[in-house]
Design a protein around this motif. Structure first.
Motif, mmCIF file in Angstrom:
data_model
loop_
_atom_site.group_PDB
_atom_site.id
_atom_site.type_symbol
_atom_site.label_atom_id
_atom_site.label_comp_id
_atom_site.label_asym_id
_atom_site.label_seq_id
_atom_site.Cartn_x
_atom_site.Cartn_y
_atom_site.Cartn_z
ATOM 1 N N ILE A 1 -24.402 41.158 25.866
ATOM 2 C CA ILE A 1 -25.604 40.485 26.374
ATOM 3 C C ILE A 1 -25.221 39.317 27.265
ATOM 4 O O ILE A 1 -25.683 39.187 28.401
ATOM 5 C CB ILE A 1 -26.473 39.978 25.200
ATOM 6 C CG1 ILE A 1 -26.918 41.166 24.359
ATOM 7 C CG2 ILE A 1 -27.647 39.178 25.707
ATOM 8 C CD1 ILE A 1 -27.656 40.771 23.100
ATOM 9 N N THR A 2 -24.311 38.465 26.745
ATOM 10 C CA THR A 2 -23.909 37.291 27.507
ATOM 11 C C THR A 2 -23.213 37.685 28.805
ATOM 12 O O THR A 2 -23.492 37.123 29.866
ATOM 13 C CB THR A 2 -22.966 36.424 26.653
ATOM 14 O OG1 THR A 2 -23.639 36.077 25.460
ATOM 15 C CG2 THR A 2 -22.555 35.168 27.386
ATOM 16 N N ARG B 1 -22.307 40.599 20.343
ATOM 17 C CA ARG B 1 -23.114 39.693 21.164
ATOM 18 C C ARG B 1 -22.573 39.512 22.575
ATOM 19 O O ARG B 1 -23.284 39.071 23.475
ATOM 20 C CB ARG B 1 -23.198 38.323 20.494
ATOM 21 C CG ARG B 1 -24.235 38.295 19.401
ATOM 22 C CD ARG B 1 -23.983 37.156 18.479
ATOM 23 N NE ARG B 1 -25.031 37.019 17.474
ATOM 24 C CZ ARG B 1 -26.033 36.163 17.576
ATOM 25 N NH1 ARG B 1 -26.155 35.405 18.623
ATOM 26 N NH2 ARG B 1 -26.920 36.070 16.619
ATOM 27 N N SER C 1 -24.042 29.251 29.016
ATOM 28 C CA SER C 1 -24.801 30.215 28.215
ATOM 29 C C SER C 1 -25.190 29.619 26.867
ATOM 30 O O SER C 1 -26.189 30.022 26.285
ATOM 31 C CB SER C 1 -24.014 31.517 28.041
ATOM 32 O OG SER C 1 -22.770 31.261 27.435
ATOM 33 N N GLY D 1 -27.133 36.041 22.220
ATOM 34 C CA GLY D 1 -25.839 36.287 22.854
ATOM 35 C C GLY D 1 -24.762 35.438 22.225
ATOM 36 O O GLY D 1 -24.962 34.807 21.183
ATOM 37 N N MET D 2 -23.608 35.398 22.909
ATOM 38 C CA MET D 2 -22.468 34.664 22.372
ATOM 39 C C MET D 2 -22.734 33.159 22.344
ATOM 40 O O MET D 2 -22.291 32.455 21.442
ATOM 41 C CB MET D 2 -21.232 34.969 23.209
ATOM 42 C CG MET D 2 -19.948 34.612 22.531
ATOM 43 S SD MET D 2 -18.512 35.231 23.426
ATOM 44 C CE MET D 2 -18.422 34.079 24.779
ATOM 45 N N GLU E 1 -29.102 30.222 26.305
ATOM 46 C CA GLU E 1 -29.349 31.162 25.207
ATOM 47 C C GLU E 1 -30.009 30.459 24.021
ATOM 48 O O GLU E 1 -30.831 31.042 23.317
ATOM 49 C CB GLU E 1 -28.041 31.826 24.772
ATOM 50 C CG GLU E 1 -27.589 32.900 25.744
ATOM 51 C CD GLU E 1 -26.315 33.581 25.319
ATOM 52 O OE1 GLU E 1 -25.878 33.385 24.182
ATOM 53 O OE2 GLU E 1 -25.746 34.305 26.151
#
Lengths: 284, 328
Positions: B100-101, B97, B264, B275-276, B268
């Motif tokens: 993405i982050t 993940r 995030s 993501g993370m 997210e």
């Protein structure tokens, strides 16, 4: 050289009063305090009063900010949310400023290895994404408004410590500190009676800005469902239902968000105003 | 330069030790017998998971022993296994993940600088005009807007009302069958709002910083000299002043990283981006301790690396730093 009290009267207040942004901020801050204190007198509905016949009603004369998915009056919930937000703001910023000021004073006054260790701790704390740390701590404890205040405070003191330390470093070298030493004042007396009152201005500014920051953090936590727990209303958790009913009920998202925006803006304006009024380098 | 680099790397060691110590303390936060107390109150984690946590952190052994085994495992990037039903290693869950982050945050950072620098220059060169005041108002409002609220408003406006942009996820369902150009376009449409929200977080602060940095440089003697010898204002600002005004912004980029990573979690979660941050949120909600601790550590390490890169860039850009002469 003029005394502290006459300085406040002769320089600080006029300067602050001259700054239109700061005055606007101060007015809103006072207004919000009044709203928080008088909340039960302002609202017509109890914030937790469920009404199955008035679910998700748009704003009207009866319900100024509409109603939520349980038919509760959003205006009442926003008004009562003021209490939570201000409480979190004050306590969290208070903790941060208290820790930061004490560590900053000690660090700046003693210098040497004490200073070195304390400042490395500051560096380390700055490395953590604060929001992650808060979430992690809340995971291990349980979501509660008191833990949130403490954790926001414990993760927010580093900036204050640096500012107060810098101030202390310069005050430490002044003649009146030497004089205090000569007449045999203890370290503690010098730090708290002679240095603190003169190093308090960065702490004051940090406290005002810290309240704004803590209110933002609390609302984000409550929005994620990890902060203030329902049925207690907070601006953040009203927005959670705002997200769930985004397509049908814009009023659930708009009003609590505006409340956060206005409050945070007011504290920031006031804080910046105090900073400018205390800063001798800023000319009117 | 090598000397500076060496010194800077050496400073990482105490920071890392501190980070592990604080993270370790967090695990032991709960009063009394940590695992027992928490699990009793929290029915989400079963008896079997409790046993695993005990074993993983070695909670029946003395504190210092616990710490050293934990750090030893950490050094090998062994973060334990997730408590969730899939029982996968935490490291795998994070690494799948992280890209993405990271890429989202890097794009956001670039966008942030791309906007903040011109805004700051404009405000500084038009000091005390209506433009400057307008920018100041924007900056203050920007400081006060909760990012998650902004995310909701954008979702309502572009997603619900205008129906221009998709409001969640990374891809449209069935986008696997798209051609590559259409596939990327689809992803870009999904990422518009999240990136905007992510970069908005510190845009206000950064533009204000750029403004004061620029004002600071414009006030210096060499700028007066440049003007005195008749250079056009354009050359003075963009050729002479800008370079020095940009320098302190490098440090700001490093400092912006924890905020971006922390943020995030919010965007997210709202935009359902895998993501993370979303992983972290899910782990927090399900009390998945190993994942939570793993992400906190990774977040701190990323910040550390970010600051290191920023400092090295600064040293490359400013000879006063690498020669150890300090600024001014």
């Amino acid at each position: 050289m003029i005394g502290r009290h006459s300085y406040i009267r002769a320089v600080f207040w006029p300067r602050l009063a001259h700054n239109r942004f700061a005055v606007a901020g101060a007015v809103v801050v006072l207004l919000m305090l009044a709203v928080a204190l008088l909340a039960p007198l302002i609202v017509r509905f109890s914030p937790n009063e469920i009404n199955a016949w008035a679910v998700l009603e748009p704003p009207s004369l009866k319900h100024w900010f509409g109603t939520d998915d349980l038919g509760r009056d959003v205006f009442s919930r926003v008004i009562f949310g003021t209490r939570i937000s201000l409480l979190v703001g004050f306590v969290a910023a208070g903790i941060a400023v208290l820790i930061g000021t004490i560590l900053g004073l000690v660090s700046g006054f003693y210098g040497g290895w004490i200073d070195n260790i304390l400042m490395r701790i500051v560096d380390i704390m700055f490395c953590f994404p604060t929001f992650f740390l808060i979430l992690a701590v809340i995971t291990f404890l349980r979501p509660s408004i008191w833990y949130i205040m403490i954790v926001i405070g414990l993760t927010g003191w580093m900036g204050v410590a640096r500012l107060v330390r810098a101030e202390t470093l310069s005050i430490r070298e002044m003649d009146y500190i030497m004089a205090a030493r000569c007449i045999g004042c203890s370290d503690r007396r010098i730090i708290f009676r002679h240095i603190l009152p003169n190093a308090v201005s960065p702490a004051l500014v940090a406290a005002t800005l810290g309240i704004a920051g803590a209110i933002l953090t609390e609302s984000a936590l409550s929005f994620l469902g990890i902060g203030v727990q329902p049925p207690t209303s907070s601006w953040g958790n009203i927005l959670t239902s705002g997200k769930d009913y985004l397509e049908f009920a814009w009023w659930l998202s708009l009003f609590p968000g505006l409340a956060i925006l206005v409050t945070v803006l007011a504290y920031n304006l006031l804080g910046e105003g105090i900073r400018d009024a205390l800063d001798p380098r800023v000319k009117r | 330069m090598i000397h500076y680099l060496f010194k800077r790397l050496l400073m990482l060691i105490p920071l890392m030790v501190g980070i592990t110590l604080i993270t370790f303390t967090v695990v032991h936060l709960a009063p009394g017998e940590p695992v027992e107390m928490q699990m009793a109150m929290n029915p989400k984690v079963g008896k079997e998971a409790r046993e695993r946590l005990r074993k993983f952190y070695g909670l029946d052994r003395p504190l210092q022993e616990q710490y050293f085994t934990w750090v030893g495992r950490l050094a090998r990037l062994d973060l334990g296994r997730s408590f969730s039903t899939d029982n996968r290693p935490v490291r795998d869950k994070i690494t799948e993940r992280l890209p993405i982050t990271l890429s989202l945050n890097i794009i956001a950072l670039v966008l942030e600088f791309g906007l903040a620098v011109p805004i700051g220059i404009l405000a500084a060169t038009h000091r005390d005009t209506l433009l400057d005041k307008g920018i100041t108002v924007f900056v203050f409002v920007g400081f006060a807007v909760p990012t998650f609220w902004l995310a909701l408003l954008l979702m309502y406006l572009f997603g619900v009302k205008l129906n221009w942009l998709p409001i969640s996820g990374l891809h449209t369902l069935g986008s696997d069958s798209y051609g590559s150009i259409r596939y990327i376009g689809d992803m870009a449409r999904h990422l518009c709002m999240p990136i905007l929200v992510a970069s908005f977080g510190s845009l206000a602060g950064l533009s204000r910083y750029m403004r004061s940095s620029m004002l600071n440089v414009i006030g210096q003697d060499y700028i007066t000299t440049a003007r005195a010898k008749g250079l056009s204002e354009r050359v003075v600002i963009y050729k002479h002043a800008l370079r020095n005004a940009l320098l302190p912004l490098i440090t700001q980029a490093g400092l912006a990283i924890p905020g971006l990573i922390g943020g995030s979690v919010i965007f997210e979660t709202i935009y359902a981006i895998p993501g993370m941050g979303q992983l972290f949120y899910q782990a927090v909600m399900s009390r998945d301790y190993p994942v939570v601790m793993g992400i906190v550590i990774i977040g701190a390490l990323l910040t550390l690396i970010g600051n290191l890169v920023a400092d090295i860039c600064y040293a490359v850009a400013d000879p006063r730093i690498r020669e150890g002469r300090g600024v001014q």
